[in-house]
Design a protein around this motif. Structure first.
Motif, PDB file in Angstrom:
ATOM      1  N   GLY A 182      43.602   1.662  11.483  1.00  0.00           N
ATOM      2  CA  GLY A 182      42.572   2.620  11.058  1.00  0.00           C
ATOM      3  C   GLY A 182      41.968   2.255   9.731  1.00  0.00           C
ATOM      4  N   CYS A 183      42.028   0.957   9.383  1.00  0.00           N
ATOM      5  CA  CYS A 183      41.618   0.506   8.052  1.00  0.00           C
ATOM      6  C   CYS A 183      40.570  -0.603   8.082  1.00  0.00           C
ATOM      7  CB  CYS A 183      42.830   0.027   7.262  1.00  0.00           C
ATOM      8  SG  CYS A 183      43.979   1.349   6.830  1.00  0.00           S
ATOM      9  N   ALA A 184      39.893  -0.785   9.208  1.00  0.00           N
ATOM     10  CA  ALA A 184      38.839  -1.797   9.302  1.00  0.00           C
ATOM     11  C   ALA A 184      37.605  -1.157   9.933  1.00  0.00           C
ATOM     12  CB  ALA A 184      39.297  -2.991  10.124  1.00  0.00           C
ATOM     13  N   ILE A 185      36.438  -1.572   9.440  1.00  0.00           N
ATOM     14  CA  ILE A 185      35.172  -1.059   9.941  1.00  0.00           C
ATOM     15  C   ILE A 185      34.252  -2.237  10.250  1.00  0.00           C
ATOM     16  CG2 ILE A 185      33.235   0.510   9.520  1.00  0.00           C
ATOM     17  CD1 ILE A 185      35.845   1.969   9.292  1.00  0.00           C
ATOM     18  N   ASP A 186      33.627  -2.212  11.408  1.00  0.00           N
ATOM     19  CA  ASP A 186      32.596  -3.187  11.762  1.00  0.00           C
ATOM     20  C   ASP A 186      31.254  -2.488  11.604  1.00  0.00           C
ATOM     21  OD1 ASP A 186      34.554  -5.031  12.443  1.00  0.00           O
ATOM     22  OD2 ASP A 186      34.478  -4.559  14.579  1.00  0.00           O
ATOM     23  N   LEU A 187      30.378  -3.042  10.766  1.00  0.00           N
ATOM     24  CA  LEU A 187      29.141  -2.322  10.463  1.00  0.00           C
ATOM     25  C   LEU A 187      28.017  -3.239   9.997  1.00  0.00           C
ATOM     26  CD1 LEU A 187      29.591  -2.549   7.250  1.00  0.00           C
ATOM     27  CD2 LEU A 187      30.660  -0.321   7.440  1.00  0.00           C
ATOM     28  N   SER A 188      26.838  -2.637   9.874  1.00  0.00           N
ATOM     29  CA  SER A 188      25.670  -3.334   9.367  1.00  0.00           C
ATOM     30  C   SER A 188      24.815  -2.343   8.591  1.00  0.00           C
ATOM     31  CB  SER A 188      24.873  -3.962  10.513  1.00  0.00           C
ATOM     32  OG  SER A 188      23.841  -4.802  10.009  1.00  0.00           O
ATOM     33  N   LEU A 189      23.656  -2.803   8.129  1.00  0.00           N
ATOM     34  CA  LEU A 189      22.746  -1.974   7.355  1.00  0.00           C
ATOM     35  C   LEU A 189      21.506  -1.617   8.161  1.00  0.00           C
ATOM     36  CD1 LEU A 189      22.821  -3.928   3.962  1.00  0.00           C
ATOM     37  CD2 LEU A 189      24.038  -1.810   4.508  1.00  0.00           C
ATOM     38  N   ILE A 190      20.986  -0.402   7.940  1.00  0.00           N
ATOM     39  CA  ILE A 190      19.732  -0.003   8.554  1.00  0.00           C
ATOM     40  C   ILE A 190      18.752   0.467   7.483  1.00  0.00           C
ATOM     41  CG2 ILE A 190      20.760   0.652  10.760  1.00  0.00           C
ATOM     42  CD1 ILE A 190      20.505   3.602   9.813  1.00  0.00           C
ATOM     43  N   ASP A 191      17.467   0.349   7.787  1.00  0.00           N
ATOM     44  CA  ASP A 191      16.405   0.886   6.948  1.00  0.00           C
ATOM     45  C   ASP A 191      16.249   2.358   7.319  1.00  0.00           C
ATOM     46  OD1 ASP A 191      13.679   1.761   6.260  1.00  0.00           O
ATOM     47  OD2 ASP A 191      13.348  -0.325   5.689  1.00  0.00           O
ATOM     48  N   LEU A 192      16.388   3.260   6.356  1.00  0.00           N
ATOM     49  CA  LEU A 192      16.343   4.687   6.652  1.00  0.00           C
ATOM     50  C   LEU A 192      14.972   5.145   7.145  1.00  0.00           C
ATOM     51  CD1 LEU A 192      18.484   6.228   3.765  1.00  0.00           C
ATOM     52  CD2 LEU A 192      19.157   5.789   6.130  1.00  0.00           C
ATOM     53  N   LYS A 193      13.905   4.486   6.711  1.00  0.00           N
ATOM     54  CA  LYS A 193      12.562   4.883   7.140  1.00  0.00           C
ATOM     55  C   LYS A 193      12.304   4.529   8.596  1.00  0.00           C
ATOM     56  CE  LYS A 193      10.227   4.748   2.639  1.00  0.00           C
ATOM     57  NZ  LYS A 193       9.139   4.109   1.847  1.00  0.00           N
ATOM     58  N   THR A 194      12.731   3.354   8.999  1.00  0.00           N
ATOM     59  CA  THR A 194      12.433   2.880  10.351  1.00  0.00           C
ATOM     60  C   THR A 194      13.595   3.063  11.325  1.00  0.00           C
ATOM     61  OG1 THR A 194      13.229   0.621   9.913  1.00  0.00           O
ATOM     62  CG2 THR A 194      10.929   1.117   9.363  1.00  0.00           C
ATOM     63  N   GLY A 195      14.814   3.179  10.772  1.00  0.00           N
ATOM     64  CA  GLY A 195      16.001   3.262  11.616  1.00  0.00           C
ATOM     65  C   GLY A 195      16.438   1.920  12.165  1.00  0.00           C
ATOM     66  N   LYS A 196      15.728   0.863  11.798  1.00  0.00           N
ATOM     67  CA  LYS A 196      16.029  -0.468  12.325  1.00  0.00           C
ATOM     68  C   LYS A 196      17.087  -1.175  11.481  1.00  0.00           C
ATOM     69  CE  LYS A 196      11.487  -1.246  14.427  1.00  0.00           C
ATOM     70  NZ  LYS A 196      10.295  -2.143  14.456  1.00  0.00           N
ATOM     71  N   GLU A 197      17.856  -2.040  12.132  1.00  0.00           N
ATOM     72  CA  GLU A 197      18.846  -2.842  11.419  1.00  0.00           C
ATOM     73  C   GLU A 197      18.161  -3.886  10.551  1.00  0.00           C
ATOM     74  OE1 GLU A 197      22.030  -4.431  13.845  1.00  0.00           O
ATOM     75  OE2 GLU A 197      21.655  -2.889  15.356  1.00  0.00           O
ATOM     76  N   LEU A 198      18.742  -4.159   9.410  1.00  0.00           N
ATOM     77  CA  LEU A 198      18.244  -5.254   8.588  1.00  0.00           C
ATOM     78  C   LEU A 198      18.560  -6.573   9.273  1.00  0.00           C
ATOM     79  CD1 LEU A 198      17.975  -2.952   6.550  1.00  0.00           C
ATOM     80  CD2 LEU A 198      18.846  -4.494   4.786  1.00  0.00           C
ATOM     81  N   ASP A 199      17.795  -7.587   8.950  1.00  0.00           N
ATOM     82  CA  ASP A 199      17.966  -8.906   9.560  1.00  0.00           C
ATOM     83  C   ASP A 199      19.245  -9.541   9.019  1.00  0.00           C
ATOM     84  OD1 ASP A 199      17.347 -11.052  11.145  1.00  0.00           O
ATOM     85  OD2 ASP A 199      15.895 -11.925   9.740  1.00  0.00           O
TER      86      ASP A 199
END
Length: 226
Positions: free
Chosen positions: A142-159
């Motif tokens: 319960g101590c690992a996270i798989d994640l990425s970043l999104i642009d809050l305006k568009t909701g799209k993932e960053l490249d």
């Protein structure tokens, strides 16, 4: 004496029947639901909590609750993300930090039952990308996270360098031959996560381990029991 022996045999059989046995690791190293509840009673910080309840703005894309993953089948019955309480509190700080930059988190995976890790390993034993069940995974704690970043305006993932769960060399957290934009985005994710108590896995830019992971047991609890 005879009745005592019969009772003892019955109890032993019942215990053995209810115990989960594992072929890669000593069963005593894995906590099931009952043992986990005892651990939480002793230390409330060991509770697995639903991330979305504590970080409402986070976006979930739980791939293992779909067929859009390297296993090409559903591994979870619910598209939920859980982690230990201190891990989720650290994610609250990460999300707050990112929001000042117009960004947010998208989570692909968090707590993972140990039995799922075994299935991953038996599909592909490349331990650069799947955990060896003889040791277990930080996800199982319960101590690992798989994640990425999104642009809050568009909701799209960053490249980013690759998509989630890519088995390519470009998935490395330090792979150099990328566009400047991808390098910048990867470095920003790494810097913000590190600032709030996480360390990136060298082979996966999206995988971050909570720095206090060693204080938490391996778990094999289905989401339905949480």
């Amino acid at each position: 004496m005879r009745s005592y022996l019969v009772a003892l045999i019955f109890i032993t059989t019942a215990i053995n029947a209810s115990a989960q046995h594992y072929k890669y690791i000593d069963s005593t190293k894995i906590s099931g639901t009952a043992r986990y509840k005892r651990q939480v009673k002793t230390n409330p910080d060991k509770q697995l909590v639903e991330i979305k309840q504590y970080v409402p703005a986070v976006v979930l894309d739980i791939r293992y609750a779909t067929t859009n993953n390297f296993m090409h089948r559903r591994m979870y019955q619910q598209p939920k993300a859980y982690a230990r309480l201190p891990v989720v509190k650290a994610l609250q700080l990460v999300e707050a930090d990112l929001q000042t930059r117009g960004l947010g988190l998208k989570i692909y995976d968090a707590y993972r039952p140990y039995s799922v890790t075994v299935k991953f390993y038996e599909m592909t034993s490349d331990t650069n990308f799947v955990a060896n069940p003889r040791n277990g995974s930080k996800h199982n704690r319960g101590c690992a996270i798989d994640l990425s970043l999104i642009d809050l305006k568009t909701g799209k993932e960053l490249d980013m360098p690759t998509g989630f769960d890519s088995f390519s060399k470009k998935a490395s957290a330090n792979y150099p031959e990328l566009s400047q934009q991808k390098l910048n985005n990867r470095q920003l994710l790494k810097a913000v996560m590190q600032a709030h108590g996480f360390t990136v896995l060298p082979t996966e830019w999206w995988h971050f381990d909570f720095n206090g992971w060693a204080g938490y047991e391996l778990l094999d609890i289905p989401f339905s029991a949480l």
